[in-house]
Write a protein that holds these residues in place. Structure first.
Motif, PDB file in Angstrom:
ATOM      1  N   TYR A  22     -52.949   4.382 -16.756  1.00  0.00           N
ATOM      2  CA  TYR A  22     -51.683   5.025 -17.115  1.00  0.00           C
ATOM      3  C   TYR A  22     -50.895   4.143 -18.075  1.00  0.00           C
ATOM      4  O   TYR A  22     -51.165   2.965 -18.232  1.00  0.00           O
ATOM      5  CB  TYR A  22     -50.862   5.409 -15.889  1.00  0.00           C
ATOM      6  CG  TYR A  22     -50.455   4.302 -14.949  1.00  0.00           C
ATOM      7  CD1 TYR A  22     -49.410   3.442 -15.259  1.00  0.00           C
ATOM      8  CD2 TYR A  22     -51.086   4.145 -13.719  1.00  0.00           C
ATOM      9  CE1 TYR A  22     -49.017   2.456 -14.382  1.00  0.00           C
ATOM     10  CE2 TYR A  22     -50.697   3.158 -12.838  1.00  0.00           C
ATOM     11  CZ  TYR A  22     -49.663   2.319 -13.166  1.00  0.00           C
ATOM     12  OH  TYR A  22     -49.269   1.333 -12.294  1.00  0.00           O
ATOM     13  N   GLU A  35     -47.690   8.424 -18.388  1.00  0.00           N
ATOM     14  CA  GLU A  35     -48.759   9.395 -18.664  1.00  0.00           C
ATOM     15  C   GLU A  35     -50.125   8.826 -18.333  1.00  0.00           C
ATOM     16  O   GLU A  35     -50.336   7.617 -18.392  1.00  0.00           O
ATOM     17  CB  GLU A  35     -48.741   9.810 -20.132  1.00  0.00           C
ATOM     18  CG  GLU A  35     -47.589  10.696 -20.487  1.00  0.00           C
ATOM     19  CD  GLU A  35     -47.697  11.267 -21.896  1.00  0.00           C
ATOM     20  OE1 GLU A  35     -48.544  10.792 -22.692  1.00  0.00           O
ATOM     21  OE2 GLU A  35     -46.933  12.186 -22.198  1.00  0.00           O
ATOM     22  N   LYS A  37     -54.350   9.965 -19.019  1.00  0.00           N
ATOM     23  CA  LYS A  37     -55.426  10.842 -19.452  1.00  0.00           C
ATOM     24  C   LYS A  37     -56.372  10.983 -18.264  1.00  0.00           C
ATOM     25  O   LYS A  37     -56.840   9.980 -17.715  1.00  0.00           O
ATOM     26  CB  LYS A  37     -56.161  10.256 -20.654  1.00  0.00           C
ATOM     27  CG  LYS A  37     -57.302  11.126 -21.130  1.00  0.00           C
ATOM     28  CD  LYS A  37     -57.998  10.527 -22.324  1.00  0.00           C
ATOM     29  CE  LYS A  37     -59.139  11.447 -22.739  1.00  0.00           C
ATOM     30  NZ  LYS A  37     -59.881  10.900 -23.873  1.00  0.00           N
ATOM     31  N   ASP A  92     -55.518  18.144 -19.452  1.00  0.00           N
ATOM     32  CA  ASP A  92     -56.294  16.916 -19.600  1.00  0.00           C
ATOM     33  C   ASP A  92     -55.477  15.648 -19.382  1.00  0.00           C
ATOM     34  O   ASP A  92     -56.004  14.544 -19.427  1.00  0.00           O
ATOM     35  CB  ASP A  92     -56.973  16.871 -20.972  1.00  0.00           C
ATOM     36  CG  ASP A  92     -55.981  16.902 -22.130  1.00  0.00           C
ATOM     37  OD1 ASP A  92     -54.778  17.118 -21.891  1.00  0.00           O
ATOM     38  OD2 ASP A  92     -56.414  16.712 -23.274  1.00  0.00           O
ATOM     39  N   ARG A  93     -54.181  15.805 -19.135  1.00  0.00           N
ATOM     40  CA  ARG A  93     -53.303  14.659 -18.889  1.00  0.00           C
ATOM     41  C   ARG A  93     -52.308  15.003 -17.790  1.00  0.00           C
ATOM     42  O   ARG A  93     -52.006  16.173 -17.558  1.00  0.00           O
ATOM     43  CB  ARG A  93     -52.511  14.284 -20.138  1.00  0.00           C
ATOM     44  CG  ARG A  93     -53.341  13.676 -21.238  1.00  0.00           C
ATOM     45  CD  ARG A  93     -52.442  13.220 -22.413  1.00  0.00           C
ATOM     46  NE  ARG A  93     -53.228  12.548 -23.397  1.00  0.00           N
ATOM     47  CZ  ARG A  93     -53.442  11.226 -23.405  1.00  0.00           C
ATOM     48  NH1 ARG A  93     -52.901  10.464 -22.504  1.00  0.00           N
ATOM     49  NH2 ARG A  93     -54.187  10.674 -24.347  1.00  0.00           N
TER      50      ARG A  93
END
Length: 151
Positions: A22, A35, A37, A92-93
């Protein structure tokens, strides 16, 4: 003076945040966005993002929301983080949002939520309580910090 840091660090030598993958995407006064992925290692045997990953993002965002100020990370620790899972993550995130709701001298409280990216679907909500270190320690966060990477 000796250091415990490895001479040639590997992925096994990374701190927890770096190994999870992250990053701090946004930070302002009392606000932090972290965030991640989504990778295969973040999924459970059913193919959905593991709840521990979601809770980890909430914890990290909550910690940064009150402890990161003007390029300094004040020493703080989690006291309590509650998590209410709303639905499985899509996209996707993941993006964890934290907003300080009460800032005191010793503790701060943050409202937390996690959404899927790019569809902005709510995945989880919660609250966190964090304590500042009584010794007042802090560290300067520089652009080469893995938490601030941009990939």
């Amino acid at each position: 003076m000796s250091s415990n840091a490895p001479e040639n660090p590997t992925s096994e030598d990374q701190d927890f945040g770096a190994s999870m993958g992250y990053r701090l995407a946004e930070s302002a006064d009392g606000l932090a966005v972290v965030e991640l992925k989504i990778l295969p290692r973040h999924r459970n045997r059913w193919g959905t993002v593991h709840g521990g990953v979601i809770l980890t993002l909430m914890d990290a965002a909550g910690l940064w929301s009150g402890a990161y100020r003007d390029g300094l990370m004040l020493a703080a620790s989690s006291v309590s983080v509650t998590c209410n899972f709303v639905r499985a993550a899509t996209g996707d995130r993941l993006r964890a949002h934290a907003q300080v709701s009460k800032l005191g001298r010793a503790f701060y409280f943050s409202d937390l939520r996690v959404t899927s990216v790019p569809d902005d679907t709510l995945v989880a909500t919660g609250t966190g309580v964090f304590a500042f270190s009584p010794d007042g320690k802090s560290m300067r966060i520089t652009a080469d910090n893995p938490m601030l990477r941009t990939d």
